[in-house]
Scaffold this active site. Structure first.
Site, PDB file in Angstrom:
ATOM      1  N   SER A  82      79.708  36.068  31.586  1.00  0.00           N
ATOM      2  CA  SER A  82      79.019  35.948  32.875  1.00  0.00           C
ATOM      3  C   SER A  82      78.857  34.522  33.368  1.00  0.00           C
ATOM      4  O   SER A  82      78.319  34.315  34.464  1.00  0.00           O
ATOM      5  CB  SER A  82      77.644  36.622  32.806  1.00  0.00           C
ATOM      6  N   LYS A  85      80.065  33.911  36.836  1.00  0.00           N
ATOM      7  CA  LYS A  85      79.230  34.040  38.030  1.00  0.00           C
ATOM      8  C   LYS A  85      78.872  32.675  38.628  1.00  0.00           C
ATOM      9  O   LYS A  85      78.551  32.592  39.820  1.00  0.00           O
ATOM     10  CB  LYS A  85      77.956  34.817  37.704  1.00  0.00           C
ATOM     11  N   SER A 330      71.738  38.563  36.079  1.00  0.00           N
ATOM     12  CA  SER A 330      73.187  38.627  35.841  1.00  0.00           C
ATOM     13  C   SER A 330      73.775  39.955  36.322  1.00  0.00           C
ATOM     14  O   SER A 330      74.414  40.692  35.565  1.00  0.00           O
ATOM     15  CB  SER A 330      73.498  38.418  34.355  1.00  0.00           C
TER      16      SER A 330
END
Length: 498
Positions: A82, A85, A330
């Site tokens: 993640s 992101k 997230s």
């Protein structure tokens, strides 16, 4: 001048020189020891046996100068989970802007007259991942206020703002009912203000008597999903944990297991199959509840015609507010929606391909070497995303100069802050250390993959940027190792030379 007088002048001069020399040498020694201490501390942590056979990429730089303070395997391409992101988020703020909103609209190809809408009604989605059932009810209330009691044509839903590919490359079929792998549609709805679009909330609680099935509640209430309740209430000889899963390719959700009569309520978010259909169901329910009759079909999906007239527009929260649940928690769905939205806005096509083209172009403009980066989705679910730690720290350095940086930085989880929408995924980590309330960083987790990248201030007030990515470890997680490294940075006194 006599020799003795010359010596009287030379000796003090030599003494001063020797004092300056030894003082300088001592300073260099202290600086050297400071550098070695930081390096030794980090290297020692990275020698943990959990990382034997694994790969660790670490890049640490000064936040003001960009100068690299420490690095190890920093140029190796690793799967960042993640931490992807960070790239998606920066590109979205640069492309769309902090004030950007998503809209959901009502259109008609007819006219309202004498309590009737003579024609078709279109519910058009434009990607809003924060749409709630109450927003759909508000649209129906608008029709009531306009005096509509009957729709002579069809009620149609339009999700053509994006393409019809629902899942990114990183989603495996076995994950399709998980909330973090929800299908992406331009017309979707969330069950609560976590905004996990494309899911329903399944609440399971014990029955009042042993031997009875557990109580099951679905939010939002709908008939789009079918619940198969195979649970029991009461003590069993073997532990039977609750299992909630949606059958492949259907909206049949099977709940199995046992609950003790005094067990707490269990909440699970389950992704639905074809989220557009859930919005259609909920909108139709609202029409029926408010007494608006539909003479035509109410289950069709169709594109809004160009000659239609817009009746109503619902706007989402601005991007700067969406970034809180997106980054703090997230949220994978938010990341993928942002990718498709960038593709739609810039290239006229709401697809992963066009959206990732935008991300790459923006990253290049921000000074990231995209020749060594590979992105296949916006959330980090793909195991074939590859980003070196050096490029993550480079991105974090470069974005500090952007007007939207305060939004970006504020959206990052704060270590040890137990407030859910402050601490986010770091709310239970690094508490009672120098990192608590200091470290702001994005987490990342996949099987055998973990990452943590963000900002920290040293004990003597020096701002640092760090990026750490771990791949191929066999332990359950390496959170403790990441935390140790972040704590070292937060409690370190940075030498002058560093």
């Amino acid at each position: 001048m006599s020799t003795s007088k010359r010596m009287q002048l030379v000796i003090p001069f030599l003494t001063v020189l020797m004092m300056l020399f030894f003082h300088s040498a001592e300073q260099e020694k202290e600086v050297s020891e400071g550098e070695t201490t930081l390096k030794e501390k980090i290297d020692h942590v990275l020698e943990n046996e959990v990382l034997h056979g694994a790969v660790a990429g670490v890049s640490i730089r000064h936040a003001e100068s960009g100068e690299v303070v420490y690095e190890k395997n920093a140029h190796l391409r690793l799967t960042p989970a993640s931490n992807t992101k960070l790239f998606t988020g920066a590109a979205a703020l640069e492309t769309l802007g902090p004030a950007y909103t998503f809209t959901t609209e009502l259109w008609t190809d007819g006219e309202i007259e004498d309590g009737r809408l003579n024609g078709n009604l279109y519910l058009k989605g434009k990607g809003d991942p924060t749409l709630l059932e109450k927003d759909l009810r508000a649209m129906v209330s608008f029709l009531q206020e306009k005096g509509v009691r009957e729709i002579t044509g069809d009620v149609l839903v339009d999700d053509t703002w994006y393409d019809n590919i629902r899942l990114s490359d990183g989603i495996q079929w076995s994950e399709e009912s998980e909330y973090y792998a929800a299908q992406v549609s331009a017309l979707t709805v969330s069950p609560d203000d976590d905004y996990d679009a494309g899911t329903v909330l399944i609440t399971v609680s014990p029955a009042n008597k042993e031997g009875q099935p557990a109580n099951v509640k679905v939010t939002p209430d709908n008939e789009y999903v079918k619940i198969v309740n195979r649970t029991t209430t009461g003590k069993t000889e073997t532990e039977e944990e609750l299992m909630i899963e949606r059958d492949h390719g259907t909206n049949t959700i099977i709940i199995e297991g046992a609950m003790d009569i005094d067990d707490p309520v269990s909440n699970s978010w389950i992704a639905v199959f074809e989220p557009t259909g859930l919005v259609d169901e909920l909108f139709h329910q609202s029409l029926v509840k408010e007494g608006i009759r539909v003479k035509g079909s109410s289950t069709k999906i169709a594109e809004t015609p160009e000659h239609a007239t817009r009746l109503y527009e619902h706007a989402s929260m601005p991007l700067k507010e969406l970034f809180i649940p997106f980054m703090k928690l997230s949220n994978n769905g938010h990341a993928e929606v942002l990718v498709k939205e960038m593709g739609r806005v810039v290239h006229g096509e709401g697809s992963w391909e066009k959206g990732l083209d935008v991300v790459e172009a923006e990253m290049r403009r921000l000074g990231v070497n995209m020749d060594t980066v590979q992105l296949n989705d916006g959330s980090g679910m793909s195991a074939t995303n590859f980003i070196p730690a050096h490029e993550i720290s480079q991105l974090l350095f470069q974005v500090q100069q952007r007007e939207w940086f305060s939004v970006f930085r504020h959206s990052l989880p704060v270590a040890g802050n137990e407030e859910r929408f402050e601490g986010g995924t770091l709310r239970e980590r690094m508490q009672e250390t120098g990192a608590e309330g200091n470290v702001r960083a994005k987490t990342g987790t996949l099987t055998g993959v973990s990452s943590l990248s963000g900002y920290v201030t040293t004990k003597d007030g020096e701002p640092l940027i760090f990026a750490m990515v771990f791949n191929h470890f066999l332990a359950e997680d390496v959170d403790e190792i990441e935390d140790q490294l972040a704590i070292i940075l937060s409690e370190h006194v940075l030498s002058v030379k560093e």
